[in-house]
Motif scaffolding. Structure first.
Motif, mmCIF file in Angstrom:
data_model
loop_
_atom_site.group_PDB
_atom_site.id
_atom_site.type_symbol
_atom_site.label_atom_id
_atom_site.label_comp_id
_atom_site.label_asym_id
_atom_site.label_seq_id
_atom_site.Cartn_x
_atom_site.Cartn_y
_atom_site.Cartn_z
ATOM 1 N N GLU A 43 42.045 57.127 37.776
ATOM 2 C CA GLU A 43 42.875 55.975 37.421
ATOM 3 C C GLU A 43 43.400 55.261 38.673
ATOM 4 O O GLU A 43 43.308 54.034 38.777
ATOM 5 N N ASP A 44 43.932 56.004 39.616
ATOM 6 C CA ASP A 44 44.450 55.395 40.844
ATOM 7 C C ASP A 44 43.343 54.720 41.651
ATOM 8 O O ASP A 44 43.523 53.626 42.170
ATOM 9 N N VAL A 45 42.202 55.393 41.747
ATOM 10 C CA VAL A 45 41.079 54.831 42.509
ATOM 11 C C VAL A 45 40.565 53.566 41.822
ATOM 12 O O VAL A 45 40.292 52.555 42.478
ATOM 13 N N GLU A 46 40.471 53.589 40.505
ATOM 14 C CA GLU A 46 40.031 52.404 39.775
ATOM 15 C C GLU A 46 40.994 51.238 39.986
ATOM 16 O O GLU A 46 40.573 50.097 40.199
ATOM 17 N N ASN A 47 42.275 51.502 39.955
ATOM 18 C CA ASN A 47 43.257 50.433 40.133
ATOM 19 C C ASN A 47 43.135 49.787 41.509
ATOM 20 O O ASN A 47 43.164 48.559 41.625
ATOM 21 N N ILE A 48 42.993 50.583 42.543
ATOM 22 C CA ILE A 48 42.922 49.988 43.883
ATOM 23 C C ILE A 48 41.588 49.291 44.120
ATOM 24 O O ILE A 48 41.540 48.255 44.782
ATOM 25 N N THR A 49 40.501 49.803 43.544
ATOM 26 C CA THR A 49 39.226 49.096 43.695
ATOM 27 C C THR A 49 39.228 47.805 42.874
ATOM 28 O O THR A 49 38.675 46.801 43.315
ATOM 29 N N ASP A 50 39.875 47.811 41.716
ATOM 30 C CA ASP A 50 40.004 46.579 40.927
ATOM 31 C C ASP A 50 40.785 45.527 41.715
ATOM 32 O O ASP A 50 40.418 44.345 41.726
ATOM 33 N N LEU A 51 41.854 45.946 42.371
ATOM 34 C CA LEU A 51 42.642 45.022 43.192
ATOM 35 C C LEU A 51 41.799 44.490 44.355
ATOM 36 O O LEU A 51 41.768 43.278 44.606
ATOM 37 N N ALA A 52 41.084 45.359 45.022
ATOM 38 C CA ALA A 52 40.290 44.955 46.184
ATOM 39 C C ALA A 52 39.185 43.966 45.820
ATOM 40 O O ALA A 52 38.884 43.054 46.596
ATOM 41 N N ARG A 53 38.593 44.127 44.644
ATOM 42 C CA ARG A 53 37.500 43.219 44.266
ATOM 43 C C ARG A 53 37.988 41.973 43.538
ATOM 44 O O ARG A 53 37.204 41.106 43.169
ATOM 45 N N GLY A 54 39.308 41.867 43.336
ATOM 46 C CA GLY A 54 39.875 40.673 42.727
ATOM 47 C C GLY A 54 39.877 40.662 41.212
ATOM 48 O O GLY A 54 40.142 39.631 40.597
ATOM 49 N N SER A 67 43.008 68.743 48.127
ATOM 50 C CA SER A 67 41.592 69.082 48.088
ATOM 51 C C SER A 67 41.064 69.240 49.507
ATOM 52 O O SER A 67 41.535 68.591 50.429
ATOM 53 N N GLU A 68 40.089 70.097 49.664
ATOM 54 C CA GLU A 68 39.540 70.343 51.003
ATOM 55 C C GLU A 68 38.657 69.196 51.489
ATOM 56 O O GLU A 68 38.465 69.053 52.688
ATOM 57 N N ARG A 69 38.130 68.416 50.571
ATOM 58 C CA ARG A 69 37.242 67.305 50.942
ATOM 59 C C ARG A 69 37.740 66.007 50.333
ATOM 60 O O ARG A 69 38.165 65.969 49.189
ATOM 61 N N PHE A 70 37.628 64.947 51.127
ATOM 62 C CA PHE A 70 37.941 63.616 50.622
ATOM 63 C C PHE A 70 36.630 63.019 50.117
ATOM 64 O O PHE A 70 35.784 62.602 50.895
ATOM 65 N N ASP A 71 36.452 63.004 48.799
ATOM 66 C CA ASP A 71 35.143 62.653 48.230
ATOM 67 C C ASP A 71 35.231 61.646 47.089
ATOM 68 O O ASP A 71 34.413 61.661 46.174
ATOM 69 N N VAL A 72 36.214 60.740 47.152
ATOM 70 C CA VAL A 72 36.411 59.811 46.036
ATOM 71 C C VAL A 72 35.193 58.936 45.773
ATOM 72 O O VAL A 72 34.876 58.648 44.618
ATOM 73 N N GLU A 73 34.522 58.511 46.815
ATOM 74 C CA GLU A 73 33.353 57.646 46.611
ATOM 75 C C GLU A 73 32.202 58.408 45.964
ATOM 76 O O GLU A 73 31.461 57.856 45.147
ATOM 77 N N GLN A 74 32.066 59.675 46.274
ATOM 78 C CA GLN A 74 31.017 60.492 45.657
ATOM 79 C C GLN A 74 31.375 60.836 44.212
ATOM 80 O O GLN A 74 30.494 60.924 43.359
ATOM 81 N N ARG A 75 32.660 61.000 43.931
ATOM 82 C CA ARG A 75 33.093 61.357 42.576
ATOM 83 C C ARG A 75 32.988 60.185 41.612
ATOM 84 O O ARG A 75 32.661 60.373 40.434
ATOM 85 N N TRP A 76 33.316 58.981 42.095
ATOM 86 C CA TRP A 76 33.332 57.796 41.236
ATOM 87 C C TRP A 76 32.596 56.636 41.909
ATOM 88 O O TRP A 76 33.180 55.581 42.178
ATOM 89 N N PRO A 77 31.308 56.774 42.151
ATOM 90 C CA PRO A 77 30.569 55.735 42.882
ATOM 91 C C PRO A 77 30.567 54.382 42.176
ATOM 92 O O PRO A 77 30.533 53.334 42.829
ATOM 93 N N GLU A 78 30.638 54.386 40.850
ATOM 94 C CA GLU A 78 30.624 53.133 40.095
ATOM 95 C C GLU A 78 31.823 52.245 40.422
ATOM 96 O O GLU A 78 31.741 51.024 40.295
ATOM 97 N N LEU A 79 32.917 52.845 40.868
ATOM 98 C CA LEU A 79 34.104 52.062 41.209
ATOM 99 C C LEU A 79 33.944 51.304 42.527
ATOM 100 O O LEU A 79 34.652 50.333 42.775
ATOM 101 N N PHE A 80 33.009 51.722 43.352
ATOM 102 C CA PHE A 80 32.805 51.116 44.666
ATOM 103 C C PHE A 80 31.617 50.166 44.710
ATOM 104 O O PHE A 80 31.420 49.462 45.699
ATOM 105 N N GLU A 81 30.817 50.122 43.641
ATOM 106 C CA GLU A 81 29.578 49.346 43.639
ATOM 107 C C GLU A 81 29.778 47.858 43.900
ATOM 108 O O GLU A 81 28.953 47.231 44.544
ATOM 109 N N GLN A 82 30.850 47.288 43.399
ATOM 110 C CA GLN A 82 31.042 45.839 43.523
ATOM 111 C C GLN A 82 31.829 45.438 44.774
ATOM 112 O O GLN A 82 32.142 44.261 44.947
ATOM 113 N N LEU A 83 32.138 46.395 45.632
ATOM 114 C CA LEU A 83 32.872 46.081 46.858
ATOM 115 C C LEU A 83 31.893 45.821 47.996
ATOM 116 O O LEU A 83 30.913 46.557 48.153
ATOM 117 N N ASP A 84 32.175 44.795 48.800
ATOM 118 C CA ASP A 84 31.370 44.622 50.003
ATOM 119 C C ASP A 84 31.786 45.690 51.017
ATOM 120 O O ASP A 84 32.748 46.434 50.792
#
Length: 80
Positions: free
Chosen positions: A43-54, A2-19
């Protein structure tokens, strides 16, 4: 790739609970993979954010990753 790295914009709900520190760490990890040719998927982004938030431990992360890889392997036609 992809021309842009935009995972946080695509799935903002996955990042909400991360400091801020965990969010930045996750984004750096994902960006490095993206630069190597990985195509972001929820799926991959959700898995790594789940790991990061414990929410999951490393063993569960590995199990999910292995399961996803096997599923993708079965759906990609063999070259030849």
């Amino acid at each position: 790739m992809s021309e842009r790295f935009d995972v946080e914009q695509r799935w903002p709900e996955l990042f909400e609970q991360l400091d801020e520190a965990k969010r930045r760490s996750v984004l750096n990890t994902l960006a490095a993979d993206w630069h190597e040719g990985w195509i972001p998927n929820r799926e991959d982004v959700e898995n790594i954010t789940d790991l990061a938030r414990g929410a999951i431990d490393a063993a569960e992360y590995d199990r999910r990753s292995d399961e996803a890889a096997e599923r993708r392997r079965r759906t990609v036609p063999a070259a030849g």
